[in-house]
Design a protein around this motif. Structure first.
Motif, PDB file in Angstrom:
ATOM      1  N   TRP A  50       0.835  -1.211   0.000  1.00 36.67           N
ATOM      2  CA  TRP A  50       0.000   0.000   0.000  1.00 36.67           C
ATOM      3  C   TRP A  50       0.867   1.257   0.000  1.00 36.67           C
ATOM      4  O   TRP A  50       0.629   2.188  -0.757  1.00 36.67           O
ATOM      5  N   MET A  51       1.869   1.238   0.847  1.00 33.39           N
ATOM      6  CA  MET A  51       2.714   2.413   0.978  1.00 33.39           C
ATOM      7  C   MET A  51       3.526   2.692  -0.285  1.00 33.39           C
ATOM      8  O   MET A  51       3.791   3.844  -0.622  1.00 33.39           O
ATOM      9  N   SER A  52       3.920   1.651  -0.967  1.00 32.95           N
ATOM     10  CA  SER A  52       4.809   1.860  -2.116  1.00 32.95           C
ATOM     11  C   SER A  52       4.048   2.050  -3.422  1.00 32.95           C
ATOM     12  O   SER A  52       4.651   2.403  -4.438  1.00 32.95           O
ATOM     13  N   SER A  53       2.758   1.812  -3.408  1.00 34.91           N
ATOM     14  CA  SER A  53       1.993   2.003  -4.649  1.00 34.91           C
ATOM     15  C   SER A  53       1.182   3.286  -4.557  1.00 34.91           C
ATOM     16  O   SER A  53       0.575   3.568  -3.533  1.00 34.91           O
ATOM     17  N   PRO A  54       1.172   4.078  -5.610  1.00 37.31           N
ATOM     18  CA  PRO A  54       0.480   5.363  -5.554  1.00 37.31           C
ATOM     19  C   PRO A  54      -1.030   5.197  -5.564  1.00 37.31           C
ATOM     20  O   PRO A  54      -1.560   4.181  -6.015  1.00 37.31           O
ATOM     21  N   VAL A  55      -1.699   6.203  -5.067  1.00 35.46           N
ATOM     22  CA  VAL A  55      -3.153   6.252  -5.126  1.00 35.46           C
ATOM     23  C   VAL A  55      -3.556   6.587  -6.558  1.00 35.46           C
ATOM     24  O   VAL A  55      -3.101   7.577  -7.118  1.00 35.46           O
TER      25      VAL A  55
END
Lengths: 200, 200
Positions: free
Chosen positions: A79-84
């Motif tokens: 989650w943290m490493s993939s952009p929204v």
DNA sequence: ACAGCCATGTAACTTGTTACATGATTTT
DNA sequence: AAAATCATGTAACAAGTTACATGGCTGT
């Protein structure tokens, strides 16, 4: 997914109990989005069901601690490493509403835009007021101010768009779309414009 | 509520059948947010359950028409005349994520922001590309272009905020928040900092 | 004593979303 | 004949949200 993922990300720092998670979420997001406590427990149970956290028995104070699993940590990292991404399913309620209003023959798009504009102006003023009234030097204050700035920028952008829409609608007086059949069938049956246009 | 309310607003123009509603929604919002057909029927049944629409028997072509009720019309009017409020429950996933990342000791907020920035820049370029590649003079094209412009402005605002966050975090190197108990109890038990800080 | 917060939970519900089944009609 | 589209539906589920119940502890 924000709440679920946020709780998981916090749990990646170490075990927490339910009420503590609310506290952590609140101070990290400046208490801007109040989080019902019940939702914490619901979400934790769902995370447990999915194998992302495990529950430990209560400690001597009665606190039920939750600990992240390897799968949970992987999920949090992902989650943290993939952009929204705001493309596919993220619908913008205001954009939808204005687009619908602008294309419906019966509705007064200008009135909708004006009402929204008034509300957004007031909202912006309110945001700026509280933004300037609070200290933003402490870590908590910094996090809070960043969230506030995000809202302020978004509202400014919203206002710019509303003005843009009004200008463009003024340039195109015939912007309404009457109802039509999903497909113009060259068959027998009613020709087109079925809806009888019962406008308000 | 956007889909539900949009369908209701369209139905306020006149009776439609399910598939037609999808078509109407799509051309009014530029087909930007693809709407699964099944959702139309689900939503219609829920609107019927709530007394906002009534279903008529199929016509000679087999089309099942849905008609708005007085209560439905009142609801649609209320929606159109009341502004979208983005205060209370509307959580901004990006803002939450960045705020969480910025305050978690273990996570690299700069990396999160950089990744998001790259994605947003690419997204913006893509939006501008398609925006300029299509005609926006017809009513359908106008509606579509307004939605696109909304996305473009929002993405620009997003980028501005990301840069702002990076600047501010740079000014405050100590922005992390370690886990703490929900309340610092002056009792016996573990003093504070329970989480054992198992950072990634 | 009593009000209020801390803390854990449960039950019900909403909207959104997808996957699937089914059949008619149209196009290739 | 096959593929695509039109059209209606069903079943299940995800995430969010709220209301409520229950107890312990704390400060006044």
């Amino acid at each position: 997914m924000s709440v679920r993922q946020s709780l998981l990300a916090i749990l990646a720092q170490g075990p927490c109990y339910g009420y503590q998670l609310r506290h952590e979420f609140d101070r990290r997001t400046g208490s801007v989005w109040p989080l019902n406590v019940g939702q914490i427990y619901n979400t934790l149970e769902r995370l447990e069901r999915d194998g992302l956290v495990v529950r430990s028995g209560a400690d001597e104070l009665g606190h039920v601690y939750w600990e992240i699993t390897d799968a949970g940590r992987a999920d949090a990292d992902r989650w943290m490493s993939s952009p929204v991404t705001r493309t596919q399913t993220t619908r913008d309620e205001l954009a939808i509403k204005v687009a619908i209003a602008a294309t419906l023959p019966g509705s007064d798009a200008s009135a909708v835009i004006a009402a929204q504009r008034d509300a957004s102006v007031a909202h912006l003023a309110s945001l700026r007021g509280v933004r300037s009234s609070r200290d933003d030097s402490s870590p908590e204050g910094l996090a809070w101010s960043l969230v506030m700035d995000s809202m302020i920028l978004a509202t400014e952008s919203e206002l710019r768009w509303l003005d843009h829409v009004e200008t463009r609608l003024g340039e195109h007086p015939q912007h309404a779309l009457t109802l039509g059949l999903a497909v113009d069938r060259p068959k027998r049956g009613r020709p087109a414009g079925v809806g009888s246009a019962a406008s308000a």
